[in-house]
Write a protein that holds these residues in place. Structure first.
Motif, PDB file in Angstrom:
ATOM      1  N   ARG A 191       6.590  11.682 -13.949  1.00 22.06           N
ATOM      2  CA  ARG A 191       6.939  11.734 -15.364  1.00 22.06           C
ATOM      3  C   ARG A 191       7.208  10.338 -15.885  1.00 22.06           C
ATOM      4  O   ARG A 191       7.369   9.385 -15.115  1.00 22.06           O
ATOM      5  CB  ARG A 191       8.163  12.619 -15.599  1.00 22.06           C
ATOM      6  N   ILE A 192       7.252  10.238 -17.207  1.00 20.76           N
ATOM      7  CA  ILE A 192       7.516   8.966 -17.882  1.00 20.76           C
ATOM      8  C   ILE A 192       8.754   9.122 -18.751  1.00 20.76           C
ATOM      9  O   ILE A 192       8.925  10.132 -19.427  1.00 20.76           O
ATOM     10  CB  ILE A 192       6.313   8.557 -18.747  1.00 20.76           C
ATOM     11  N   GLU A 193       9.588   8.105 -18.722  1.00 21.13           N
ATOM     12  CA  GLU A 193      10.790   8.104 -19.559  1.00 21.13           C
ATOM     13  C   GLU A 193      10.811   6.803 -20.362  1.00 21.13           C
ATOM     14  O   GLU A 193      10.767   5.713 -19.787  1.00 21.13           O
ATOM     15  CB  GLU A 193      12.025   8.199 -18.667  1.00 21.13           C
ATOM     16  N   LYS A 194      10.840   6.919 -21.677  1.00 17.12           N
ATOM     17  CA  LYS A 194      10.920   5.726 -22.511  1.00 17.12           C
ATOM     18  C   LYS A 194      12.351   5.185 -22.514  1.00 17.12           C
ATOM     19  O   LYS A 194      13.310   5.948 -22.527  1.00 17.12           O
ATOM     20  CB  LYS A 194      10.511   6.046 -23.948  1.00 17.12           C
ATOM     21  N   VAL A 195      12.456   3.872 -22.527  1.00 20.26           N
ATOM     22  CA  VAL A 195      13.761   3.220 -22.562  1.00 20.26           C
ATOM     23  C   VAL A 195      13.933   2.581 -23.931  1.00 20.26           C
ATOM     24  O   VAL A 195      13.098   1.785 -24.366  1.00 20.26           O
ATOM     25  CB  VAL A 195      13.875   2.155 -21.449  1.00 20.26           C
ATOM     26  N   ARG A 196      15.025   2.948 -24.618  1.00 20.25           N
ATOM     27  CA  ARG A 196      15.241   2.451 -25.976  1.00 20.25           C
ATOM     28  C   ARG A 196      15.466   0.946 -25.988  1.00 20.25           C
ATOM     29  O   ARG A 196      14.900   0.222 -26.786  1.00 20.25           O
ATOM     30  CB  ARG A 196      16.449   3.183 -26.581  1.00 20.25           C
ATOM     31  N   PHE A 197      16.341   0.470 -25.110  1.00 23.69           N
ATOM     32  CA  PHE A 197      16.612  -0.956 -25.001  1.00 23.69           C
ATOM     33  C   PHE A 197      16.549  -1.352 -23.532  1.00 23.69           C
ATOM     34  O   PHE A 197      17.115  -0.666 -22.689  1.00 23.69           O
ATOM     35  CB  PHE A 197      18.003  -1.314 -25.555  1.00 23.69           C
ATOM     36  N   TYR A 198      15.882  -2.470 -23.251  1.00 23.22           N
ATOM     37  CA  TYR A 198      15.867  -2.965 -21.883  1.00 23.22           C
ATOM     38  C   TYR A 198      15.961  -4.486 -21.893  1.00 23.22           C
ATOM     39  O   TYR A 198      15.096  -5.179 -22.431  1.00 23.22           O
ATOM     40  CB  TYR A 198      14.603  -2.533 -21.140  1.00 23.22           C
ATOM     41  N   ASN A 199      17.017  -4.994 -21.294  1.00 23.17           N
ATOM     42  CA  ASN A 199      17.172  -6.440 -21.075  1.00 23.17           C
ATOM     43  C   ASN A 199      16.903  -7.249 -22.347  1.00 23.17           C
ATOM     44  O   ASN A 199      16.214  -8.268 -22.321  1.00 23.17           O
ATOM     45  CB  ASN A 199      16.248  -6.897 -19.945  1.00 23.17           C
ATOM     46  N   LYS A 200      17.425  -6.738 -23.451  1.00 22.46           N
ATOM     47  CA  LYS A 200      17.261  -7.438 -24.732  1.00 22.46           C
ATOM     48  C   LYS A 200      18.257  -8.595 -24.751  1.00 22.46           C
ATOM     49  O   LYS A 200      19.464  -8.383 -24.598  1.00 22.46           O
ATOM     50  CB  LYS A 200      17.520  -6.473 -25.874  1.00 22.46           C
ATOM     51  N   LYS A 201      17.766  -9.839 -24.947  1.00 23.42           N
ATOM     52  CA  LYS A 201      18.621 -11.002 -24.788  1.00 23.42           C
ATOM     53  C   LYS A 201      18.436 -11.994 -25.928  1.00 23.42           C
ATOM     54  O   LYS A 201      17.380 -12.033 -26.580  1.00 23.42           O
ATOM     55  CB  LYS A 201      18.338 -11.706 -23.453  1.00 23.42           C
ATOM     56  N   PHE A 202      19.482 -12.800 -26.111  1.00 16.78           N
ATOM     57  CA  PHE A 202      19.346 -13.981 -26.958  1.00 16.78           C
ATOM     58  C   PHE A 202      18.712 -15.090 -26.111  1.00 16.78           C
ATOM     59  O   PHE A 202      18.808 -15.089 -24.869  1.00 16.78           O
ATOM     60  CB  PHE A 202      20.713 -14.417 -27.487  1.00 16.78           C
ATOM     61  N   LYS A 236       9.948   3.928 -17.775  1.00 14.48           N
ATOM     62  CA  LYS A 236      10.184   4.198 -16.363  1.00 14.48           C
ATOM     63  C   LYS A 236       9.153   5.229 -15.923  1.00 14.48           C
ATOM     64  O   LYS A 236       9.007   6.268 -16.577  1.00 14.48           O
ATOM     65  CB  LYS A 236      11.591   4.746 -16.141  1.00 14.48           C
ATOM     66  N   VAL A 237       8.455   4.941 -14.857  1.00 16.72           N
ATOM     67  CA  VAL A 237       7.446   5.861 -14.323  1.00 16.72           C
ATOM     68  C   VAL A 237       7.958   6.372 -12.982  1.00 16.72           C
ATOM     69  O   VAL A 237       8.223   5.584 -12.063  1.00 16.72           O
ATOM     70  CB  VAL A 237       6.085   5.168 -14.147  1.00 16.72           C
ATOM     71  N   TYR A 238       8.120   7.708 -12.898  1.00 15.39           N
ATOM     72  CA  TYR A 238       8.655   8.318 -11.683  1.00 15.39           C
ATOM     73  C   TYR A 238       7.544   9.020 -10.903  1.00 15.39           C
ATOM     74  O   TYR A 238       6.706   9.722 -11.476  1.00 15.39           O
ATOM     75  CB  TYR A 238       9.729   9.349 -12.024  1.00 15.39           C
ATOM     76  N   ASN A 239       7.564   8.838  -9.587  1.00 17.97           N
ATOM     77  CA  ASN A 239       6.682   9.583  -8.673  1.00 17.97           C
ATOM     78  C   ASN A 239       5.207   9.484  -9.053  1.00 17.97           C
ATOM     79  O   ASN A 239       4.494  10.484  -9.122  1.00 17.97           O
ATOM     80  CB  ASN A 239       7.105  11.055  -8.622  1.00 17.97           C
ATOM     81  N   ASN A 259       0.817  -1.226   0.000  1.00 19.87           N
ATOM     82  CA  ASN A 259       0.000   0.000   0.000  1.00 19.87           C
ATOM     83  C   ASN A 259       0.854   1.282   0.000  1.00 19.87           C
ATOM     84  O   ASN A 259       0.674   2.181   0.830  1.00 19.87           O
ATOM     85  CB  ASN A 259      -0.944   0.013   1.213  1.00 19.87           C
ATOM     86  N   LEU A 260       1.800   1.361  -0.922  1.00 18.98           N
ATOM     87  CA  LEU A 260       2.635   2.559  -1.033  1.00 18.98           C
ATOM     88  C   LEU A 260       1.813   3.744  -1.527  1.00 18.98           C
ATOM     89  O   LEU A 260       0.842   3.586  -2.265  1.00 18.98           O
ATOM     90  CB  LEU A 260       3.794   2.294  -1.989  1.00 18.98           C
ATOM     91  N   ASP A 261       2.212   4.968  -1.130  1.00 23.03           N
ATOM     92  CA  ASP A 261       1.525   6.180  -1.606  1.00 23.03           C
ATOM     93  C   ASP A 261       2.128   6.682  -2.918  1.00 23.03           C
ATOM     94  O   ASP A 261       1.423   7.145  -3.807  1.00 23.03           O
ATOM     95  CB  ASP A 261       1.627   7.298  -0.552  1.00 23.03           C
ATOM     96  N   ILE A 262       3.455   6.654  -3.007  1.00 19.75           N
ATOM     97  CA  ILE A 262       4.184   7.117  -4.192  1.00 19.75           C
ATOM     98  C   ILE A 262       5.134   6.003  -4.622  1.00 19.75           C
ATOM     99  O   ILE A 262       5.767   5.366  -3.784  1.00 19.75           O
ATOM    100  CB  ILE A 262       4.994   8.402  -3.894  1.00 19.75           C
ATOM    101  N   ALA A 263       5.230   5.791  -5.938  1.00 22.01           N
ATOM    102  CA  ALA A 263       6.072   4.697  -6.404  1.00 22.01           C
ATOM    103  C   ALA A 263       6.772   5.043  -7.716  1.00 22.01           C
ATOM    104  O   ALA A 263       6.277   5.855  -8.505  1.00 22.01           O
ATOM    105  CB  ALA A 263       5.233   3.432  -6.577  1.00 22.01           C
ATOM    106  N   ASN A 264       7.938   4.415  -7.909  1.00 20.49           N
ATOM    107  CA  ASN A 264       8.634   4.431  -9.197  1.00 20.49           C
ATOM    108  C   ASN A 264       8.528   3.031  -9.783  1.00 20.49           C
ATOM    109  O   ASN A 264       8.798   2.043  -9.083  1.00 20.49           O
ATOM    110  CB  ASN A 264      10.108   4.796  -9.017  1.00 20.49           C
ATOM    111  N   VAL A 265       8.140   2.934 -11.052  1.00 22.96           N
ATOM    112  CA  VAL A 265       7.879   1.637 -11.666  1.00 22.96           C
ATOM    113  C   VAL A 265       8.631   1.534 -12.984  1.00 22.96           C
ATOM    114  O   VAL A 265       8.722   2.501 -13.739  1.00 22.96           O
ATOM    115  CB  VAL A 265       6.362   1.437 -11.917  1.00 22.96           C
ATOM    116  N   PHE A 266       9.115   0.329 -13.267  1.00 24.76           N
ATOM    117  CA  PHE A 266       9.840   0.038 -14.494  1.00 24.76           C
ATOM    118  C   PHE A 266       9.183  -1.190 -15.116  1.00 24.76           C
ATOM    119  O   PHE A 266       9.184  -2.264 -14.527  1.00 24.76           O
ATOM    120  CB  PHE A 266      11.299  -0.254 -14.133  1.00 24.76           C
ATOM    121  N   GLY A 267       8.567  -1.039 -16.279  1.00 21.41           N
ATOM    122  CA  GLY A 267       7.895  -2.178 -16.877  1.00 21.41           C
ATOM    123  C   GLY A 267       7.611  -1.995 -18.346  1.00 21.41           C
ATOM    124  O   GLY A 267       7.952  -0.973 -18.944  1.00 21.41           O
TER     125      GLY A 267
END
Length: 578
Positions: A447-458, A429-432, A371-379
């Motif tokens: 704010r929102i920040e787009k990530v060009r590459f994230y965990n791109k794997k073979f 990335k979603v901040y605050n 039950n956090l009030d403020i969160a940073n999320v990466f997805g």
């Protein structure tokens, strides 16, 4: 030639009203069948009456009376003298002023020595207009020295547009040289102890070394500020360093801002707690603004960056330790009657990232359980829906986004935040973000920040329970149908859910796809609408995000295939291997 000026001379010489002169000019134009201009006609009239306009400059003018084309005599005080001579020509550039204004003067091949403070009379000089009115010598120009007076410096608070001013003060902040097609410039903020102004040094003058804390004497024209026309700036023609400074401007603890005056310029240092999205404020014209919340050991403060000043925040992130120079103190009374202190910053402010910070991103499962009030999320974005809703009679755009890091959650974006272009497969990335009823809402300081590459794997590199991006070729596929619980989405077997008991199951499409990327073969599973979207032809290349569980890749999002992005990634991998 100035028509109105000649008309006044003829009116005076011929003892006629200006209306009568106009009638005689019209008569001449009609006499020549309308093929001559009124300027030509009035000169013909002067010639007929034996009046030589070039011989009529002796009436003394004030600067405010000058009009393009006049030949005048004028008196004034010299505020600036610059000489640029060659072997064959001597050119003296002056600025003179009287009680009505200031005007630049160019004297060609005049044998006279002038300096600041001289009182002079200029005889038979011509008025010309380019960007502004100026005076230029003629073959008959005379320059007479009448005396000398001290040239006073001006307080910044007393300046007006059109003034040519001499200002003394200390350099509060200085920006590096910037170049453009026709030259270069640099700017700095000058404070006289009571107020401050932006000063711009152009071309060769921009090479002057300016240090924070220097005591300087500046001469220049006062014009509207390039970035904010409601403020003034000084376009300098000359700068003199009166005293060199050794150190930097004092950094003010945030708690001590309450002791500073409204409009005073300060520098602060602290940790960035939040960085807002850019938004548009409607003033005389729309202007972009962006906020930072900065904290030091004594307190926290909001700094609002205006217009092009927002560019200072392009590389700033939450958690960074920053030094922010040249902010203006703003004070107002809040809704609770308490004084609120904030800072304003612009293009002439400076942001120095002293240490890059690290932001803790919360797992979505953690957000829902704690039950956090403020969160940073990466997805990864798995679904996007745009809507228009009516709030208090006003239609507003709202965007509902599902993001997933192994657990899905809804993110709601309102108004300007809803204009951010997002699609399935984007990693963000979603901040605050504010957490409300197990959903995320982007607040003013989020704010929102787009990530060009994230965990791109073979395929061979995949790790269990980790969100990853995979690219490969479909070598086999198999369609099926399963039953899911409508409540918890667990699989239903013989009408019974392991969590909810006996339920009326929902039939959902299941697609199994075998993916090959050259390093291995991976079984991927997608359900419902995502299964329909993944149902491509054998041999098709796809890019997907998902999580590996028990050697099965559960597809969370299908990303649009972009060959340029794939090439960019391969180059990145090769560079890292080198």
């Amino acid at each position: 030639m100035n028509y109105e000026y000649v008309k006044k001379i003829l009116s005076k010489k011929l003892n006629l009203t200006e209306d009568e002169i106009e009638e005689r000019v019209k008569g001449l134009i009609n006499e020549y069948g309308g093929i001559i201009t009124k300027e030509a006609a009035i000169l013909m009239l002067a010639k007929e009456e034996g009046i030589d306009i070039e011989e009529e400059p002796e009436e003394e003018f004030k600067i405010k009376d000058l009009e393009d084309g006049m030949i005048v005599s004028i008196k004034g005080k010299v505020y600036d003298v610059r000489e640029s001579s060659t072997e064959s020509q001597r050119v003296i550039n002056l600025v003179i002023g009287d009680e009505t204004g200031y005007v630049p003067v160019t004297l060609w091949n005049i044998n006279i020595e002038l300096e600041e403070g001289d009182i002079i009379e200029l005889k038979k000089v011509r008025v010309k207009r380019k960007k502004r009115l100026s005076l230029v010598s003629t073959d008959e120009t005379e320059v007479i020295k009448l005396g000398k007076e001290e040239v006073e410096t001006k307080k910044i608070k007393d300046l007006n547009i059109g003034d040519f001013a001499i200002i003394e003060g200390s350099v509060f902040s200085s920006l590096p040289i910037k170049r453009f097609e026709k030259g270069k410039f640099r700017s700095f903020i000058l404070s006289d102890g009571e107020d401050s102004i932006r000063v711009v040094l152009w071309h060769d003058l921009a090479d002057t070394e300016i240090r924070v804390g220097d005591l300087v004497r500046v001469k220049g024209w006062i014009v509207p500020n390039y970035y904010n026309p409601n403020q003034l700036e000084c376009s300098a023609t000359n700068i003199e360093i009166l005293e060199r400074a050794d150190g930097e401007i004092e950094v003010v603890p945030i708690e001590d801002l309450k002791y500073r005056d409204e409009g005073e310029r300060v520098s602060i240092r602290g940790k960035v707690l939040a960085k807002s999205l850019k938004r548009t404020v409607e003033l005389e014209k729309p202007i972009k603004v962006q906020d930072l919340i900065v904290e030091d050991e004594t307190g926290r403060v909001k700094i609002t960056f205006w217009g092009m000043g927002c560019s200072h925040l392009d590389n700033v992130s939450e958690g960074d330790i920053v030094l922010i120079k040249n902010c203006k103190v703003k004070k107002y009374v809040g809704m609770d009657g308490e004084e609120v202190i904030s800072l304003n910053a612009g293009i002439d402010s400076e942001v120095i990232i002293e240490k890059k910070g690290e932001v803790k991103f919360n797992k979505i499962k953690e957000i829902l359980e704690e039950n956090l009030d403020i969160a940073n999320v990466f997805g990864v974005v798995t679904d996007v829906k745009d809507n228009i809703v009516e709030v208090d009679g006003v239609k507003k755009r709202v965007k509902n986004v599902i993001i997933d890091d192994g657990t899905p959650i809804r993110l709601t974006l309102w108004e300007e935040a809803a204009n951010i272009e997002l699609e399935e497969g984007d990693v963000i990335k979603v901040y605050n973000a504010s957490v409300k009823k197990n959903e995320l809402v982007l607040t003013r300081y989020g704010r929102i920040e787009k990530v060009r590459f994230y965990n791109k794997k073979f395929i061979i590199e995949l790790i269990e329970d980790e969100l990853s991006e995979v690219r490969g070729t479909i070598v086999k596929k198999e369609e099926d149908e399963i039953e899911l619980c409508p409540i918890c989405r667990r699989r239903v077997i013989n009408g019974e859910c392991p969590n909810c008991g006996i339920v009326e199951a929902e039939k959902v499409k299941l697609l199994r796809v075998m993916l090959d990327d050259g390093t291995g073969v991976l079984e991927c599973r997608a359900y419902g609408k995502r299964a329909e979207k993944l149902n491509r032809e054998l041999g098709d290349e796809i890019v997907i995000y998902g999580i590996l569980k028990n050697k099965i890749f559960n597809v969370k999002a299908i990303k649009r295939f972009d060959i340029n992005r794939e090439i960019e990634y391969l180059k990145k991998v090769l560079e890292e291997e080198r």
